[in-house]
Each structure stands twice: as C-alpha cells, then as structure tokens.
Design an enzyme around this catalytic site. Structure first.
Site, PDB file in Angstrom:
ATOM      1  N   CYS A  73     -48.456  29.649  -0.298  1.00 59.74           N
ATOM      2  CA  CYS A  73     -47.764  30.815  -0.872  1.00 59.74           C
ATOM      3  C   CYS A  73     -46.851  31.518   0.129  1.00 59.74           C
ATOM      4  O   CYS A  73     -46.320  32.587  -0.155  1.00 59.74           O
ATOM      5  CB  CYS A  73     -48.785  31.779  -1.470  1.00 59.74           C
ATOM      6  SG  CYS A  73     -49.578  31.075  -2.940  1.00 59.74           S
ATOM      7  N   TRP A 115     -44.537  31.290   6.873  1.00 57.37           N
ATOM      8  CA  TRP A 115     -43.324  32.127   6.893  1.00 57.37           C
ATOM      9  C   TRP A 115     -43.671  33.525   7.421  1.00 57.37           C
ATOM     10  O   TRP A 115     -43.068  34.035   8.371  1.00 57.37           O
ATOM     11  CB  TRP A 115     -42.758  32.197   5.475  1.00 57.37           C
ATOM     12  CG  TRP A 115     -41.394  32.788   5.362  1.00 57.37           C
ATOM     13  CD1 TRP A 115     -40.566  33.189   6.376  1.00 57.37           C
ATOM     14  CD2 TRP A 115     -40.685  33.031   4.141  1.00 57.37           C
ATOM     15  NE1 TRP A 115     -39.387  33.668   5.862  1.00 57.37           N
ATOM     16  CE2 TRP A 115     -39.433  33.584   4.492  1.00 57.37           C
ATOM     17  CE3 TRP A 115     -40.978  32.847   2.777  1.00 57.37           C
ATOM     18  CZ2 TRP A 115     -38.490  33.949   3.530  1.00 57.37           C
ATOM     19  CZ3 TRP A 115     -40.040  33.202   1.836  1.00 57.37           C
ATOM     20  CH2 TRP A 115     -38.816  33.746   2.202  1.00 57.37           C
ATOM     21  N   HIS A 145     -56.945  31.886   4.360  1.00 57.87           N
ATOM     22  CA  HIS A 145     -56.889  31.541   2.934  1.00 57.87           C
ATOM     23  C   HIS A 145     -58.220  31.869   2.246  1.00 57.87           C
ATOM     24  O   HIS A 145     -58.395  31.561   1.072  1.00 57.87           O
ATOM     25  CB  HIS A 145     -56.656  30.037   2.742  1.00 57.87           C
ATOM     26  CG  HIS A 145     -55.346  29.531   3.256  1.00 57.87           C
ATOM     27  ND1 HIS A 145     -54.171  30.211   3.110  1.00 57.87           N
ATOM     28  CD2 HIS A 145     -55.032  28.370   3.896  1.00 57.87           C
ATOM     29  CE1 HIS A 145     -53.187  29.482   3.649  1.00 57.87           C
ATOM     30  NE2 HIS A 145     -53.691  28.380   4.135  1.00 57.87           N
ATOM     31  N   PHE A 176     -35.421  29.678   6.379  1.00 57.40           N
ATOM     32  CA  PHE A 176     -36.028  28.369   6.119  1.00 57.40           C
ATOM     33  C   PHE A 176     -35.477  27.313   7.068  1.00 57.40           C
ATOM     34  O   PHE A 176     -36.234  26.569   7.678  1.00 57.40           O
ATOM     35  CB  PHE A 176     -35.791  27.967   4.657  1.00 57.40           C
ATOM     36  CG  PHE A 176     -36.425  26.655   4.307  1.00 57.40           C
ATOM     37  CD1 PHE A 176     -37.797  26.551   4.143  1.00 57.40           C
ATOM     38  CD2 PHE A 176     -35.641  25.522   4.166  1.00 57.40           C
ATOM     39  CE1 PHE A 176     -38.391  25.331   3.842  1.00 57.40           C
ATOM     40  CE2 PHE A 176     -36.231  24.301   3.852  1.00 57.40           C
ATOM     41  CZ  PHE A 176     -37.594  24.208   3.695  1.00 57.40           C
ATOM     42  N   LYS A 220     -39.176  22.458   0.754  1.00 52.27           N
ATOM     43  CA  LYS A 220     -37.953  22.893   0.075  1.00 52.27           C
ATOM     44  C   LYS A 220     -37.724  24.400   0.218  1.00 52.27           C
ATOM     45  O   LYS A 220     -36.595  24.857   0.277  1.00 52.27           O
ATOM     46  CB  LYS A 220     -38.034  22.557  -1.415  1.00 52.27           C
ATOM     47  CG  LYS A 220     -37.835  21.092  -1.751  1.00 52.27           C
ATOM     48  CD  LYS A 220     -37.659  20.930  -3.264  1.00 52.27           C
ATOM     49  CE  LYS A 220     -37.349  19.493  -3.643  1.00 52.27           C
ATOM     50  NZ  LYS A 220     -37.299  19.345  -5.119  1.00 52.27           N
ATOM     51  N   GLY A 221     -38.802  25.157   0.166  1.00 50.14           N
ATOM     52  CA  GLY A 221     -38.697  26.604   0.320  1.00 50.14           C
ATOM     53  C   GLY A 221     -37.925  27.281  -0.798  1.00 50.14           C
ATOM     54  O   GLY A 221     -37.196  28.238  -0.565  1.00 50.14           O
TER      55      GLY A 221
HETATM   56  P1  A3P Z   1     -42.489  24.318  -0.661  1.00 52.16           P
HETATM   57  O1  A3P Z   1     -43.523  23.242  -0.531  1.00 52.16           O
HETATM   58  O2  A3P Z   1     -42.264  24.731  -2.079  1.00 52.16           O
HETATM   59  O3  A3P Z   1     -41.222  23.970   0.038  1.00 52.16           O
HETATM   60  P2  A3P Z   1     -47.695  27.914   3.423  1.00 52.16           P
HETATM   61  O4  A3P Z   1     -47.060  28.313   4.699  1.00 52.16           O
HETATM   62  O5  A3P Z   1     -48.542  28.981   2.820  1.00 52.16           O
HETATM   63  O6  A3P Z   1     -48.381  26.596   3.563  1.00 52.16           O
HETATM   64  O7  A3P Z   1     -46.527  27.742   2.348  1.00 52.16           O
HETATM   65  C1  A3P Z   1     -45.632  26.652   2.419  1.00 52.16           C
HETATM   66  C2  A3P Z   1     -44.460  26.893   1.483  1.00 52.16           C
HETATM   67  O8  A3P Z   1     -43.638  27.948   1.993  1.00 52.16           O
HETATM   68  C3  A3P Z   1     -43.581  25.650   1.388  1.00 52.16           C
HETATM   69  O9  A3P Z   1     -43.060  25.637   0.066  1.00 52.16           O
HETATM   70  C4  A3P Z   1     -42.538  25.967   2.430  1.00 52.16           C
HETATM   71  O10 A3P Z   1     -41.346  25.238   2.306  1.00 52.16           O
HETATM   72  C5  A3P Z   1     -42.310  27.447   2.192  1.00 52.16           C
HETATM   73  N1  A3P Z   1     -41.683  28.124   3.330  1.00 52.16           N
HETATM   74  C6  A3P Z   1     -42.078  28.108   4.625  1.00 52.16           C
HETATM   75  N2  A3P Z   1     -41.242  28.811   5.391  1.00 52.16           N
HETATM   76  C7  A3P Z   1     -40.283  29.290   4.594  1.00 52.16           C
HETATM   77  C8  A3P Z   1     -39.120  30.095   4.806  1.00 52.16           C
HETATM   78  N3  A3P Z   1     -38.782  30.533   6.022  1.00 52.16           N
HETATM   79  N4  A3P Z   1     -38.357  30.399   3.722  1.00 52.16           N
HETATM   80  C9  A3P Z   1     -38.698  29.955   2.499  1.00 52.16           C
HETATM   81  N5  A3P Z   1     -39.784  29.201   2.226  1.00 52.16           N
HETATM   82  C10 A3P Z   1     -40.567  28.863   3.262  1.00 52.16           C
END
Ligand code: A3P
Length: 279
Positions: free
Chosen positions: A44, A48, A95, A216, A237-238
């Site tokens: 979620c 980031w 988590h 991202f 993908k973000g």
């Molecule tokens: P996607 O798999 O949809 O690309 P977590 O850090 O909780 O594991 O979450 C991972 C999700 O956050 C991934 O989603 C990842 O690409 C996205 N994410 C990580 N850094 C990001 C950023 N700086 N901007 C946007 N999305 C980001």
C-alpha cells in the site's frame, strides 16, 4: 512451498522473515515518545513513505540519508535488540494488524502514520510481489491468488480486517492516515501534512527536495542500483488503476461486496474514495 509461510493466531506470515518468538518479544517492545511508525497492509506504499521519512529526517539532521531497517516484525531477537541502539527519531514500519502493534507505541507519544491504498490495486501489486519474491510461495495464476486475497489467506491476512481494525484507532491524537491515491494526485499537500504530523518541520524548498528524491522514478533507479532485479518487486508500476488490466468483472464485484460488508461507511472506508478508484 507451504513451509514458506506459518500460521500465527489464524494469520499467515513469511517464515524466513518473521517468527513466533519475535512476535512474542514485540509485546513488551519499548517505544519512545519520539518514535515514528508507519503502519500498512502490504503493497500500500510502505517503502514510499519509509523513504519520505528518511529523507525528511536526513534534511533536518543535515546528514546523508541513513537507511535503518525499519520493519519491526522482521528478523531475529537480535534485530529487535539493535533498535535500542538507534538514535532518535527512530523510523519504524509494520504490516502487523493493529492488535499486534506493540502497546507502547500507543502509550507513548509516538506518531503513527497509517498508509492505505485501494484494495484492487493492492491485490494486483501483492500478486506481482508474490511472483517475484523467492521468500513467498508461487501462485499458478492471478485467479488462484485472488481467491486467497479475498479470503485473507495471504501473508498478513485479510485486507478488509486490517483496515476495519485500524478504523477503531483513527481518531487517536497520535494516529494519522494518508492514502496512496492522495499522494499520487496531490503529493505536495500530503508531504506537508506528513511533515507537520511527524514533527519534522521543513521549508517549502526542503519539501520539494523530498518530493524529487521520493518520486517513483528516482526511487526505482536507486533501488535497481542497490538491489538489481529484486528492486522491480518493490517498484513495479506505481500507478492508480492497474487493477483494470487484470480483474474480471466478477472479481471486481466480489471486492465491491467485501468493501460494502466491512468498510462502507467507516471513516477509513470514506477516505479510500472507493467510488473514484475502484469503479
Ligand atoms: P505497484 O506494484 O502497483 O507498482 P509497498 O512498499 O507497501 O510494498 O508497496 C509497493 C507499491 O508501491 C508498488 O505498487 C510500488 O510500485 C509502489 N510505489 C513504491 N514507491 C513509489 C513511489 N515513489 N511512487 C509511487 N508508487 C510507489
């Protein structure tokens, strides 16, 4: 592959990373008043926001970004012990469902930032994460994963239970929520909100620096430098709305029903902006 996960009080966890012993030790973990904790269901936006806080602290302390390993439930008892040596403010993430977060975080004046993302994109992200992580079992297909996701038979349990339980704590003074979608659509406002809540005051110019360091693309590039291909698992993908590329009509309805049962009308349910991001 089954032994990659273990069951603790009815919820699955990755056995190579977490242990029952550590969960028990966490019950008496001593938080500090100036601790910062990020609480998320997997996928979620954890990494980031972890990066955002690290950049904020490094600017305030005027030092290179020091990256501690902040997941409280990862590692051994020694990992836990090591946290006591860390300088304030310590950045943690977890988590774990709210009932398993060490009580002291709530008793102290520690700040807790809960990060949410719409369940459909979280599910797709989780599926891809399972595929790329050797520490997690492999699913033969999205459809099989989806069933486990909806029934809470994935690591860390049910998304819907996770959010519903946090909803009971959301009015507490030291708890704040941000959503992945709000960060994507209005990053400057969310950064300001985070910096004020986390007691990390920054000028607008400094906030711009945080913004560019945590985009991202810059996070993905940095992670590829240090983790190679595995970086892709965390920075895929973000985007908002990737679920539309993989969900069937029926799966979409199943999530809608779950949302309706567990989250519709709750404070966190409202903040998710479900009609906008999941329809
Ligand atoms: P996607 O798999 O949809 O690309 P977590 O850090 O909780 O594991 O979450 C991972 C999700 O956050 C991934 O989603 C990842 O690409 C996205 N994410 C990580 N850094 C990001 C950023 N700086 N901007 C946007 N999305 C980001």
């Amino acid at each position: 592959a089954e032994d990659l996960l273990f069951n603790y009080k009815g919820v699955l966890y990755p056995s190579t990373i977490c242990s029952e012993e550590l969960f028990e030790a966490l019950e008496i973990f001593a938080a500090r008043d100036d601790d910062l904790l990020i609480a998320t269901y997997p996928k979620c936006g954890t990494n980031w926001v972890i990066q955002i806080l690290h950049e904020m602290v490094s600017i305030i302390k005027n030092q290179e970004t020091v990256f501690d390993h902040p997941m409280i439930e990862f590692g051994s008892l020694q990992t836990l012990e090591k946290h006591t040596e860390r300088l304030s403010p310590r950045i943690f993430s977890s988590h774990l469902k709210v009932q398993m977060i060490p009580k002291s975080f709530f008793e102290k004046k520690a700040k807790i930032l809960m990060v949410m993302r719409n369940p459909k994109d979280a599910a797709v992200s989780f599926f891809n994460f399972y595929k790329s992580m050797p520490a997690l079992p492999t699913y033969e297909s999205w459809n099989v994963f989806f069933k486990d996701f909806i029934n809470g038979n994935v690591c860390y349990g049910s998304y819907f239970d996770y959010v519903a339980e946090w909803d009971k704590h959301i009015d507490e003074e030291n708890v704040m929520v941000v959503t992945f979608e709000d960060m994507k659509t209005d990053f400057p406002t969310q950064l300001k909100k985070i910096s004020e809540f986390m007691r990390l005051p920054l000028t607008n110019e400094q906030l711009c620096t945080v913004e560019s360091r945590t985009s991202f693309t810059s996070m993905k590039e940095k992670s590829e430098d240090t983790h190679g291909k595995l970086g892709d698992a965390f920075f895929r993908k973000g985007q908002i709305g990737d679920w539309k590329n993989i969900f069937t009509e029926e799966q979409s309805k199943e999530v809608d029903e779950k949302f309706q049962q567990h989250l519709a009308g709750t404070k966190l349910g409202n903040l998710l902006n479900y009609a906008k991001y999941c329809k």
